[in-house]
Design an enzyme around this catalytic site. Sequence first.
Site, PDB file in Angstrom:
ATOM      1  N   ASP A 253       0.611  -1.923   0.403  1.00 53.24           N
ATOM      2  CA  ASP A 253      -0.130   0.318   0.248  1.00 53.24           C
ATOM      3  C   ASP A 253       0.617   1.262  -0.277  1.00 53.24           C
ATOM      4  O   ASP A 253       0.897   2.157  -0.794  1.00 53.24           O
ATOM      5  CB  ASP A 253      -0.787   0.059   1.664  1.00 53.24           C
ATOM      6  CG  ASP A 253      -1.609  -1.418   1.425  1.00 53.24           C
ATOM      7  OD1 ASP A 253      -2.576  -1.376   0.607  1.00 53.24           O
ATOM      8  OD2 ASP A 253      -1.990  -1.870   2.558  1.00 53.24           O
ATOM      9  N   HIS A 281      -5.193  -3.426   6.839  1.00 52.43           N
ATOM     10  CA  HIS A 281      -5.033  -3.424   4.528  1.00 52.43           C
ATOM     11  C   HIS A 281      -6.318  -3.614   4.483  1.00 52.43           C
ATOM     12  O   HIS A 281      -6.582  -4.765   3.622  1.00 52.43           O
ATOM     13  CB  HIS A 281      -4.076  -4.584   4.620  1.00 52.43           C
ATOM     14  CG  HIS A 281      -3.347  -5.130   3.372  1.00 52.43           C
ATOM     15  ND1 HIS A 281      -3.358  -3.799   2.610  1.00 52.43           N
ATOM     16  CD2 HIS A 281      -4.076  -6.201   2.605  1.00 52.43           C
ATOM     17  CE1 HIS A 281      -3.162  -4.769   1.071  1.00 52.43           C
ATOM     18  NE2 HIS A 281      -4.000  -5.948   1.515  1.00 52.43           N
TER      19      HIS A 281
END
Length: 441
Positions: A253, A281
């Site tokens: 990410d 996440h």
Amino acid sequence: MGVAELSSPATASTKTASRLHYSSQLSLSSTRLYNNLRRSLRPISRARHFNISCSVNQVQAPVAVPREESKSKSDCYGVFCLTYDLKAEDETKSWKKLVNVAVSGAAGMISNHLLFKLASGEVLGPDQPIALKLLGSERSLQALEGVAMELEDSLFPLLREVKIGIDPYEVFEDAEWALLIGAKPRGPGMERAGLLDINGQIFAEQGKALNAVASRNVKVIVVGNPCNTNALICLKNAPNIPAKNFHALTRLDENRAKCQLALKAGVFYDKVSNMTIWGNHSTTQVPDFLNARINGLPVKEVIKDHKWLEEEFTEKVQKRGGVLIQKWGRSSAASTAVSIVDAMKSLVIPTPEGDWFSTGVYTNGNPYGIAEDLVFSMPCRSKGDGDYELVKDVIFDDYLRKRIAKTEAELLAEKRCVAHLTGEGIAYCDIKEDTMLPGEM
């Protein structure tokens, strides 16, 4: 051969065979399956467990034991049939002591990219021999044999041992790194609560195995989704290992966020620093553009389109994996493997002065006011010793705090959903919306 010669990869690959150790430990549910595997993996020994060792003479060029002499020993597989005499210790002036790296889901696509980076020395260094301990399932055991064959054929001088198996209590023995990749994807019609329970049971068992047999200072990186809550379950089932040693992978990410900021600003990736991913996440994750920098300047001074930052940038990072699946028809295995490499390097290489990295870690004692007893992605720095510290010099505004509160609430809800797996009582699921990333499906 002298010690100086041993430090050369070319010399190591031609004059010094790696000390390899191959162990296939089978625990099969039926005699029929076991016999089928015996036929497909010939030659193997009659014993259910076997260990074949190959080592290298670090003083002179190795000479293989004649076939007649080796026949008196156990049967073996491929290159591991060539047994060499070992007259020196593994640790020399030019090579470090062997490091044990355990990988679950080792027959999967992410591992297929990752294992060869580990074996090549790209991750832990060109002078660091490693042992790979690969965990699979009964169904993937034959595929693990194929992985072992490819690792054989690659002739990595640093790869000194390969072990495969389906029992985490055997595969995780003495592990100093545990990369927990394997997890069940969400099938059609499956609620997120169901996936949390199914994968949570996997990570509860793996946490117990790590607690029983791994190094007391093992570093654990949980990749299998939902990775934050799986990491929490794992650490709760491993009370003898410091909770600080458990990480949930949010580095992909971070890398995606850096990419989008670089594209918008018209610079290369290395000009973007201090990038934080806060929280889970999932699609509630918070890419922090307030504290990030481009060419050393605050992002908001470089990118004047603040509406783009708050809306399009954040959504692009959150949904990048889904777009990739639509384009390619598969999940981001290669870039995930790269992000695991980055996450490991962040712990074994000192963080550049003034910069930081993102990783999901245990929140107890955090300076940000985030609820304790969660695994939450936060900004960290490392001295390169495998440990880390949370960054204190970050700033917050109302927008950032509001977003962080949302991802925090989601993780608290997930925690309640797996209470039966963390020893905290009866589970109660009240997850209000489905924020699962496309790659989990």
